[in-house]
Design an enzyme around this catalytic site. Structure first.
Site, short mmCIF file in Angstrom:
data_model
loop_
_atom_site.label_atom_id
_atom_site.label_comp_id
_atom_site.label_asym_id
_atom_site.label_seq_id
_atom_site.Cartn_x
_atom_site.Cartn_y
_atom_site.Cartn_z
N LYS A 81 20.67 12.51 -25.45
CA LYS A 81 19.91 11.27 -25.56
C LYS A 81 20.80 10.03 -25.47
CE LYS A 81 16.07 11.54 -26.88
NZ LYS A 81 14.79 11.76 -26.17
N GLU B 134 32.98 20.16 -31.85
CA GLU B 134 32.03 19.37 -31.06
C GLU B 134 30.91 18.76 -31.90
OE1 GLU B 134 30.37 23.64 -30.81
OE2 GLU B 134 32.28 22.61 -31.15
N HIS C 70 33.46 24.22 -35.53
CA HIS C 70 32.89 23.56 -34.35
C HIS C 70 33.38 22.11 -34.26
CE1 HIS C 70 29.94 26.62 -33.04
NE2 HIS C 70 29.95 26.97 -34.32
N GLY D 170 28.55 31.43 -30.05
CA GLY D 170 27.41 32.25 -29.66
C GLY D 170 26.86 33.00 -30.86
N ASP E 261 13.73 9.25 -21.98
CA ASP E 261 14.12 10.27 -21.01
C ASP E 261 13.30 10.19 -19.72
OD1 ASP E 261 15.82 11.18 -23.01
OD2 ASP E 261 14.35 12.60 -23.77
N CYS F 86 34.58 29.21 -32.42
CA CYS F 86 33.68 30.12 -33.15
C CYS F 86 33.67 31.51 -32.51
CB CYS F 86 32.28 29.51 -33.25
SG CYS F 86 31.24 30.29 -34.52
N TYR F 87 32.59 31.90 -31.84
CA TYR F 87 32.57 33.20 -31.16
C TYR F 87 33.70 33.28 -30.14
CZ TYR F 87 30.95 37.04 -28.16
OH TYR F 87 30.87 38.21 -27.43
#
Length: 515
Positions: A371, A177, A175, A61, A233, A88-89
């Site tokens: 995506k 991810e 991170h 965050g 999309d 992280c946060y």
């Protein structure tokens, strides 16, 4: 198929990559979804009726844990005996809640960084002594209580990872991810599979069943229109909606004048036999509303509202109560739709939507997907390969690839330049490796020489990036001979252009589109 899927809940503290954590876990074939950071124990129990919750992840965050209004979780969450991973946060928050110290670091760490693994155990099992990771922070954990131990450090962060000695609670400052963390998925797999004991029983086909059911339930016996742009999309959302509603769905393509060359012909060829299709020419309306507008945020908002007003007219004629959109997660996070997330730029189909609408509701079946996940669904729905592999294109179209005021001349120039960029890249098959590749018309004039005469013309910027999910991206190292061909063709075939430049900026710090 099991009634309840093993699941990991991601507590949302406003980070740009929050939903990306959930997406990476789904990549491991384990179900995951994002929930509010302040979820209560009662809400957690309610969730557990539909899912078998096996672990929690605290996201990153933009705040400091010491800020007065910074988001905090319910302290009782720490006593659920569920494994917890802070990122992280989230890493800082866990340390703070257990009585550790979080301070402003002397140096910030942004981008790729080397981390030294001190103990390759639990979430860091099977990692190398030194790992390349993606950092994005200024605050650091400077001390932790005795019941914790340090697992990793960097040159500027003495406690880059930790674990509780008695509870399954972990924190990493980086991170995992983000794809630029080389073994990020391994870290998440260690947590999700080895520590949380999740079964890999989630498949994307389960999403299709769920989405069709939700569309049916929300629309009921009413009608709906789908905003069709021709991109992956909206095309996928349209086919999903058609499965749910049949002839009670109308696909509407609005020609605002800012599309790629030959786009209407492509739409007719691809969708006329698949969907109940209507093409609406609204070029004059969009140009009138955008006259004199230079600010990119205002452009996007005007385009968003104009889209809605045109859709409302069509919906009234068709008797539809609902609007369906192909909005995906990166659109929403950049628009700052969540309470604690920062707005990067308004997306016309998110924050560009006006407050007052004639629709009973807007349905976004793909709202939590990325995506590449949408492409997987498109394949399962048997969409043409051309649609599945098509590069992303912004809803506002070339309007956000013209810096400054939009004019008919500028539209003509950027259309030609964009076509040249696409032709030259696709000619050598380079498009298969790229996320996006396009031309931007700058609001900058420069001096050139053409035919021994002085030329004073526009500047075209060429942009090409590699990415997996558009949350981060690297500029593509296009061969010089290809760039030379693009530049030569643009300056030769478009008299108004005197200079061509190539954008070599990653995301972050830039975004993929210029506006």
């Amino acid at each position: 198929m099991p009634k309840k899927y093993d699941a990991i809940l991601v507590l949302d503290f406003g980070g740009q990559y929050c939903h990306l954590i959930s997406r990476r876990i789904r990549e491991l074939k384990v179900y995951s979804e994002v929930v509010p950071h302040d979820i209560s124990l009662e809400e957690l129990k309610e969730k557990n009726k539909q899912l078998k919750i096996k672990g929690l992840i605290f996201s990153g965050g933009p705040f400091s844990v010491y800020e007065e209004n910074s988001p905090k979780c319910n302290p009782e969450i720490l006593n659920t005996n569920l494994p917890i991973l802070g990122i992280c946060y989230g890493h800082q928050l866990i340390a703070f809640m257990f009585g550790g110290d979080v301070v402003r670091g002397e140096k910030a760490e942004y981008g790729v960084c080397n981390v030294k693994i001190l103990k390759p155990v639990d979430v860091l099992e099977n990692l190398s002594q030194v790992e390349k990771v993606w950092m994005s922070h200024r605050d650091i954990v400077s001390s932790i209580p005795e019941e914790f131990e340090i697992l990793a450090k960097t040159e500027n962060t003495p406690i880059a990872a930790f674990r509780h000695k008695n509870l399954p609670i972990y924190g990493v400052q980086w991170h995992p991810e983000v794809v630029h963390t080389e073994n990020g998925l391994k870290i998440l797999e260690n947590f999700v599979v080895k520590i949380c004991k999740c079964k890999a029983n989630w498949r994307m086909k389960n999403f299709i069943t769920k989405a069709v059911k939700e569309i049916k339930e929300e629309v009921g016996e009413s009608k709906a229109i789908i905003a069709l742009s021709g991109g992956i999309d909206s095309s996928t959302a349209a086919v999903l909606a058609a499965k749910a509603l049949g002839d009670r769905l109308l696909a509407v393509f609005i020609d605002h004048g800012f599309m790629r060359e030959n786009e209407i012909e492509y739409i007719k060829k691809t969708f006329s036999n698949r969907l109940n299709l209507r093409i609406v020419n609204a070029r004059e309306e969009f140009m009138k509303n955008l006259k004199g507008i230079r600010d990119p945020e205002l452009k996007r908002k005007i385009i968003g509202e104009t889209f809605i007003r045109v859709f409302e007219k069509v919906a009234k004629e068709f008797g539809a109560d609902f609007l369906i959109q192909g909005t995906i997660y990166p659109d929403r996070i950049e628009s700052g739709f969540r309470k604690y997330s920062d707005k990067i730029k308004t997306h016309h189909n998110v924050a560009g939507i006006p407050a007052k609408l004639d629709f009973k509701g807007i349905i976004e079946p793909l709202r939590n997907l990325y995506k590449d996940e949408v492409r997987e669904i498109a394949k399962l729905l048997c969409l043409p390969e051309e649609v599945v592999k098509r590069q992303p294109f912004p809803g506002p179209g070339l309007a956000v690839r013209i810096i400054g005021e939009i004019t008919p001349e500028k539209i003509r120039i950027v259309k030609k330049a964009d076509k040249i960029v696409r032709e030259e890249i696709e000619k050598i098959g380079l498009n298969a490796k790229l996320w996006q590749y396009f031309a931007v018309l700058l609001d900058t004039m420069s001096t050139g020489v053409k035919g021994d005469r002085r030329a004073y013309g526009y500047t075209i910027a060429v942009r090409a990036v590699e990415s997996k999910e558009a949350m981060t991206a690297r500029f593509a190292k296009i061969p010089y001979e290809v760039l030379e061909k693009i530049s030569t063709r643009i300056t030769n075939e478009i008299p108004e252009v005197a200079r061509v430049v190539y954008d070599i900026t990653h995301k972050p710090p830039a975004t993929i589109e210029w506006e």
